[in-house]
Motif scaffolding. Structure first.
Motif, PDB file in Angstrom:
ATOM      1  N   ASP A  80       0.788  -1.123  -0.043  1.00  0.00           N
ATOM      2  CA  ASP A  80      -0.006   0.149   0.053  1.00  0.00           C
ATOM      3  C   ASP A  80       0.926   1.416  -0.148  1.00  0.00           C
ATOM      4  OD1 ASP A  80      -2.055  -1.746   0.318  1.00  0.00           O
ATOM      5  OD2 ASP A  80      -2.147  -1.443   2.193  1.00  0.00           O
ATOM      6  N   ILE A  81       0.409   2.408  -0.250  1.00  0.00           N
ATOM      7  CA  ILE A  81       1.099   3.502  -0.587  1.00  0.00           C
ATOM      8  C   ILE A  81       0.315   4.655   0.400  1.00  0.00           C
ATOM      9  CG2 ILE A  81       1.594   5.555  -1.946  1.00  0.00           C
ATOM     10  CD1 ILE A  81       1.738   3.503  -4.160  1.00  0.00           C
ATOM     11  N   PHE A  82       0.620   5.391   1.039  1.00  0.00           N
ATOM     12  CA  PHE A  82       0.163   6.555   1.996  1.00  0.00           C
ATOM     13  C   PHE A  82       0.897   7.800   1.646  1.00  0.00           C
ATOM     14  CE2 PHE A  82       3.271   4.740   4.990  1.00  0.00           C
ATOM     15  CZ  PHE A  82       3.933   5.677   5.365  1.00  0.00           C
ATOM     16  N   LYS A  83       0.166   8.778   1.729  1.00  0.00           N
ATOM     17  CA  LYS A  83       0.531  10.242   1.638  1.00  0.00           C
ATOM     18  C   LYS A  83       0.173  10.939   2.721  1.00  0.00           C
ATOM     19  CE  LYS A  83       1.231  12.176  -2.464  1.00  0.00           C
ATOM     20  NZ  LYS A  83       0.657  12.969  -3.729  1.00  0.00           N
ATOM     21  N   ILE A  84       0.908  11.880   3.598  1.00  0.00           N
ATOM     22  CA  ILE A  84       0.339  12.841   4.575  1.00  0.00           C
ATOM     23  C   ILE A  84       0.991  14.221   4.419  1.00  0.00           C
ATOM     24  CG2 ILE A  84       0.224  13.070   7.225  1.00  0.00           C
ATOM     25  CD1 ILE A  84       1.325   9.854   7.255  1.00  0.00           C
ATOM     26  N   HIS A  85      -0.076  14.803   4.660  1.00  0.00           N
ATOM     27  CA  HIS A  85       0.294  16.438   4.259  1.00  0.00           C
ATOM     28  C   HIS A  85       0.116  17.036   5.602  1.00  0.00           C
ATOM     29  CE1 HIS A  85      -1.032  20.582   2.487  1.00  0.00           C
ATOM     30  NE2 HIS A  85       0.024  20.529   3.206  1.00  0.00           N
ATOM     31  N   PHE A  86       0.918  17.331   6.123  1.00  0.00           N
ATOM     32  CA  PHE A  86       1.234  18.164   7.289  1.00  0.00           C
ATOM     33  C   PHE A  86       0.968  19.622   7.105  1.00  0.00           C
ATOM     34  CE2 PHE A  86       3.364  14.354   8.750  1.00  0.00           C
ATOM     35  CZ  PHE A  86       2.446  13.963   9.649  1.00  0.00           C
ATOM     36  N   LYS A  87       0.305  20.368   7.760  1.00  0.00           N
ATOM     37  CA  LYS A  87      -0.065  21.887   7.704  1.00  0.00           C
ATOM     38  C   LYS A  87       0.129  22.470   8.952  1.00  0.00           C
ATOM     39  CE  LYS A  87      -2.738  25.545   5.407  1.00  0.00           C
ATOM     40  NZ  LYS A  87      -1.570  25.785   4.491  1.00  0.00           N
ATOM     41  N   GLY A  88       1.260  23.596   8.955  1.00  0.00           N
ATOM     42  CA  GLY A  88       1.462  24.470  10.191  1.00  0.00           C
ATOM     43  C   GLY A  88       1.212  25.959   9.749  1.00  0.00           C
ATOM     44  N   GLN A  89       2.147  26.830  10.329  1.00  0.00           N
ATOM     45  CA  GLN A  89       1.903  28.383   9.947  1.00  0.00           C
ATOM     46  C   GLN A  89       3.262  28.651   9.631  1.00  0.00           C
ATOM     47  OE1 GLN A  89      -0.808  30.570  12.395  1.00  0.00           O
ATOM     48  NE2 GLN A  89       0.701  32.197  12.269  1.00  0.00           N
ATOM     49  N   GLY A  90       3.643  29.065   8.341  1.00  0.00           N
ATOM     50  CA  GLY A  90       4.992  29.696   7.921  1.00  0.00           C
ATOM     51  C   GLY A  90       5.200  31.029   8.629  1.00  0.00           C
ATOM     52  N   GLY A  91       6.385  31.380   8.702  1.00  0.00           N
ATOM     53  CA  GLY A  91       6.850  32.500   9.045  1.00  0.00           C
ATOM     54  C   GLY A  91       8.381  32.717   8.926  1.00  0.00           C
ATOM     55  N   HIS A  92       8.785  33.897   9.225  1.00  0.00           N
ATOM     56  CA  HIS A  92      10.362  34.013   9.320  1.00  0.00           C
ATOM     57  C   HIS A  92      11.097  33.218  10.094  1.00  0.00           C
ATOM     58  CE1 HIS A  92      14.273  36.426   9.481  1.00  0.00           C
ATOM     59  NE2 HIS A  92      13.636  37.259   8.166  1.00  0.00           N
TER      60      HIS A  92
ATOM     61  N   LEU B 188      -1.642   4.914  11.791  1.00  0.00           N
ATOM     62  CA  LEU B 188      -1.115   5.976  10.729  1.00  0.00           C
ATOM     63  C   LEU B 188      -1.916   7.470  10.788  1.00  0.00           C
ATOM     64  CD1 LEU B 188       0.244   4.205   7.437  1.00  0.00           C
ATOM     65  CD2 LEU B 188       1.430   4.884   9.334  1.00  0.00           C
ATOM     66  N   LYS B 189      -3.140   7.065  10.598  1.00  0.00           N
ATOM     67  CA  LYS B 189      -4.229   8.242  10.700  1.00  0.00           C
ATOM     68  C   LYS B 189      -3.999   8.954  12.231  1.00  0.00           C
ATOM     69  CE  LYS B 189      -8.169  10.551   9.203  1.00  0.00           C
ATOM     70  NZ  LYS B 189      -8.123  11.661  10.271  1.00  0.00           N
ATOM     71  N   ILE B 190      -4.202   8.059  13.214  1.00  0.00           N
ATOM     72  CA  ILE B 190      -4.156   8.384  14.592  1.00  0.00           C
ATOM     73  C   ILE B 190      -2.724   9.130  14.945  1.00  0.00           C
ATOM     74  CG2 ILE B 190      -3.956   7.508  17.084  1.00  0.00           C
ATOM     75  CD1 ILE B 190      -5.884   5.179  16.157  1.00  0.00           C
ATOM     76  N   TYR B 191      -1.685   8.309  14.664  1.00  0.00           N
ATOM     77  CA  TYR B 191      -0.434   8.889  14.654  1.00  0.00           C
ATOM     78  C   TYR B 191      -0.046  10.333  14.294  1.00  0.00           C
ATOM     79  CZ  TYR B 191       1.825   5.000  17.227  1.00  0.00           C
ATOM     80  OH  TYR B 191       2.361   4.331  17.900  1.00  0.00           O
ATOM     81  N   ALA B 192      -0.717  10.489  12.954  1.00  0.00           N
ATOM     82  CA  ALA B 192      -0.397  11.662  12.292  1.00  0.00           C
ATOM     83  C   ALA B 192      -1.415  12.760  12.873  1.00  0.00           C
ATOM     84  CB  ALA B 192      -1.066  11.516  10.730  1.00  0.00           C
TER      85      ALA B 192
END
Length: 391
Positions: free
Chosen positions: A186-198, A274-278
């Motif tokens: 199987d293949i998984f892809k995880i997109h983590f989103k934060g908040q960018g800045g300097h 995997l979803k729980i950990y992410a």
């Protein structure tokens, strides 16, 4: 059990078989692009007098009807090449396509099955039943077999058999054990989103690089601490893309990986974990996660009766010393989709020979095949079909 006419035919046509393999090797086509290869296969089978039909977009299925009534057995070969640069530059038949190469032996599988078909035509009137030949595209992207099944490739088939040439074992060796052979992939892809800045003001940001790194460092405990130790499983992170510039805190991070196991319950469990950990890892740092989980191949589980028949054929055709036991591999193989529909098995035929420099791993740029193994593979295809229909 062994048909001597088959053995004789394959030996007589071995030079042609090698010539076909070398032609296909020099003209590799990637998954779902096997137009020239499939046309060649179609024309070859048609010239043999076997009724063939093209599948969408690049598969071929043909059926040899025997002289007597009986069951139907299917033999499968895959045809696609890989996006690998060939490093065997001194080969007379090296790839003509830059960045494309038959680095997994599918050129060999195709040539062996065509030669097996030719040998079975020579004893057509003696065959009790039918032999279906499946030439499949897109094994390397794990979608070809499923598409062939959906188009009826194994409809009304009683048994299916496949072969993979195997550089990790020596030429002349054959493995086909009942039970697990190849893992689900199987293949998984995880997109983590934060908040960018300097980069100088981390207090105002949520660093997606930290979130993704933390996940990568901790996700192995899914296997080591939540999966039964008696159930084999692998979680691998193969790709991580994060950030845009050295002094900007990353707002996005994307990781990609694969899950391999043999047990369906373990597969379901890992997907859930995997979803729980992410989600939890992202939440610790104030970010969020989106998980895409793509189910690829099923596990290849060889049927007991079919695997036993392969072993019996191998012993009678090549001697008891030809058999060896291969441990189940975490590699994936979409032959599993055929086994979901009908009983059967999948064998490995050794092609490793250090004197001929054919011991390189599959998917390596120096991968090559000891062509002496092709006679064994072609005969195993044909003798298996003969033996299944005779029994």
């Amino acid at each position: 059990m062994i048909n001597q006419a088959i053995k004789k035919s394959i030996k007589e046509n071995s030079d042609e078989m090698i010539s076909i393999r070398r032609k296909l090797h020099s003209e590799p086509e990637l998954s779902w692009e096997e137009f020239q290869t499939s046309q060649f296969v179609y024309e070859y089978l048609t010239e043999l007098g076997i009724e063939a039909r093209k599948m969408e977009p690049t598969g071929v299925v043909a059926e040899l009807k025997g002289g007597k009534e009986g069951k139907t057995v299917a033999l499968r070969a895959d045809m696609d090449a890989l996006s690998v640069e060939e490093l065997n530059t001194d080969l007379a038949y090296k790839s003509k396509e830059l960045g494309k190469m038959h680095a997994c032996g599918h050129d060999v599988h195709t040539a062996m099955l065509l030669t097996a078909a030719k040998s079975l035509v020579s004893i057509k009137e003696e065959i009790s039943g039918n032999v279906r030949f499946i030439f499949q595209p897109a094994e390397e992207v794990a979608t070809g077999a499923k598409a062939m099944v959906e188009q009826g490739a194994v409809k009304d088939v009683d048994n299916v058999f496949g072969i993979h040439i195997w550089s990790q074992s020596e030429t002349g060796k054959i493995a086909c054990n009942s039970g697990p052979a190849f893992a689900s992939a199987d293949i998984f892809k995880i997109h983590f989103k934060g908040q960018g800045g300097h980069g100088a003001m981390p207090q105002d940001c949520i660093d997606a690089a930290i979130i993704a790194s933390s996940f990568v460092m901790n996700v192995q405990s899914v296997v080591s601490r939540t999966v039964d130790p008696q159930q084999s499983a692998v979680v691998t992170i193969g790709k991580m893309v994060v950030g845009t510039r050295f002094n900007i805190i990353a707002e996005n991070a994307v990781i990609e990986g694969t899950v391999r196991c043999f047990d369906p319950a373990t597969r379901n469990h890992i997907e859930k974990q995997l979803k729980i950990y992410a989600d939890h890892t992202a939440a610790i740092y104030g970010g969020n996660a989106e998980v895409e989980y793509i189910r690829g191949t099923q596990a290849v589980i060889n049927g007991e009766e079919s695997a036993q028949l392969v072993q019996e054929v191998a012993i009678e055709a090549f001697g008891e010393s030809s058999l060896y036991v291969e441990k189940p591999t975490m590699g994936g193989e979409d032959f599993s989709f055929y086994l979901d529909e009908v009983p059967g098995s999948f064998a490995l035929v050794g092609s490793g020979n250090t004197e001929k420099d054919t011991q390189w791993a599959h998917h390596h740029g120096k991968f090559n095949v000891d062509e002496d193994a092709m006679i064994i593979g072609a005969e195993l295809y044909a003798q298996y079909a003969w033996s299944f229909l005779t029994k």
